[in-house]
Design a protein around this motif. Structure first.
Motif, mmCIF file in Angstrom:
data_model
loop_
_atom_site.group_PDB
_atom_site.id
_atom_site.type_symbol
_atom_site.label_atom_id
_atom_site.label_comp_id
_atom_site.label_asym_id
_atom_site.label_seq_id
_atom_site.Cartn_x
_atom_site.Cartn_y
_atom_site.Cartn_z
ATOM 1 N N ALA A 163 113.778 33.498 26.525
ATOM 2 C CA ALA A 163 114.377 32.182 26.737
ATOM 3 C C ALA A 163 114.501 31.919 28.232
ATOM 4 O O ALA A 163 115.052 32.728 28.969
ATOM 5 C CB ALA A 163 115.749 32.114 26.087
ATOM 6 N N ASP A 164 113.981 30.795 28.665
ATOM 7 C CA ASP A 164 114.174 30.330 30.035
ATOM 8 C C ASP A 164 115.313 29.324 30.030
ATOM 9 O O ASP A 164 115.363 28.423 29.199
ATOM 10 C CB ASP A 164 112.914 29.631 30.570
ATOM 11 N N ILE A 165 116.212 29.481 30.974
ATOM 12 C CA ILE A 165 117.344 28.567 31.071
ATOM 13 C C ILE A 165 117.183 27.752 32.344
ATOM 14 O O ILE A 165 117.081 28.293 33.436
ATOM 15 C CB ILE A 165 118.683 29.339 31.098
ATOM 16 N N PHE A 166 117.123 26.457 32.168
ATOM 17 C CA PHE A 166 117.000 25.552 33.304
ATOM 18 C C PHE A 166 118.271 24.724 33.385
ATOM 19 O O PHE A 166 118.717 24.156 32.398
ATOM 20 C CB PHE A 166 115.796 24.613 33.145
ATOM 21 N N ARG A 167 118.837 24.652 34.560
ATOM 22 C CA ARG A 167 120.033 23.837 34.772
ATOM 23 C C ARG A 167 119.642 22.630 35.588
ATOM 24 O O ARG A 167 119.091 22.756 36.670
ATOM 25 C CB ARG A 167 121.102 24.631 35.489
ATOM 26 N N LEU A 168 119.912 21.478 35.046
ATOM 27 C CA LEU A 168 119.630 20.246 35.770
ATOM 28 C C LEU A 168 120.826 19.911 36.634
ATOM 29 O O LEU A 168 121.970 19.949 36.183
ATOM 30 C CB LEU A 168 119.342 19.112 34.781
#
Length: 108
Positions: free
Chosen positions: A101-106
């Motif tokens: 899982a890649d977690i991207f925070r905007l």
């Protein structure tokens, strides 16, 4: 004199502590990556089929999920995961899931 001390604290001490922390985290990650090997899942397909069909091994679960680290190729997983499935007490399941899982925070 107090202003000089506060200037020294803010401009020299905090950045050097931050740099040392980041350096040690980077070094620890490179050491960890050196010990972990990535293996191809294609090499273990016959073993997975054999363990799925072997009725003498008790079924661990219907679906087994393993969180893996990202690899350059999609068909590679960490050798520790394969070791945990097949060694000592083999884990039998109907479906094996290997998930990254890649977690991207905007930024808001």
């Amino acid at each position: 004199m107090r202003k000089f001390f506060l200037w020294w604290l803010v401009h020299l001490l905090y950045p050097s502590i931050s740099f040392m922390l980041l350096f040690f985290l980077h070094r620890a990650r490179s050491i960890r990556d050196g010990y972990n090997q990535l293996v191809n899942l294609d090499d273990f397909i016959p073993m997975f089929n054999a363990i799925i069909e072997d009725k003498s091994i008790p079924k661990e679960a219907t679906n087994l999920l393993f969180m893996s680290r990202k690899s350059k190729r999609t068909a590679q997983v960490d050798s520790n995961i394969i070791y945990s499935i097949f060694q000592r007490n083999p884990k039998r399941a109907d479906v094996y899931w290997f998930i990254h899982a890649d977690i991207f925070r905007l930024s808001e």
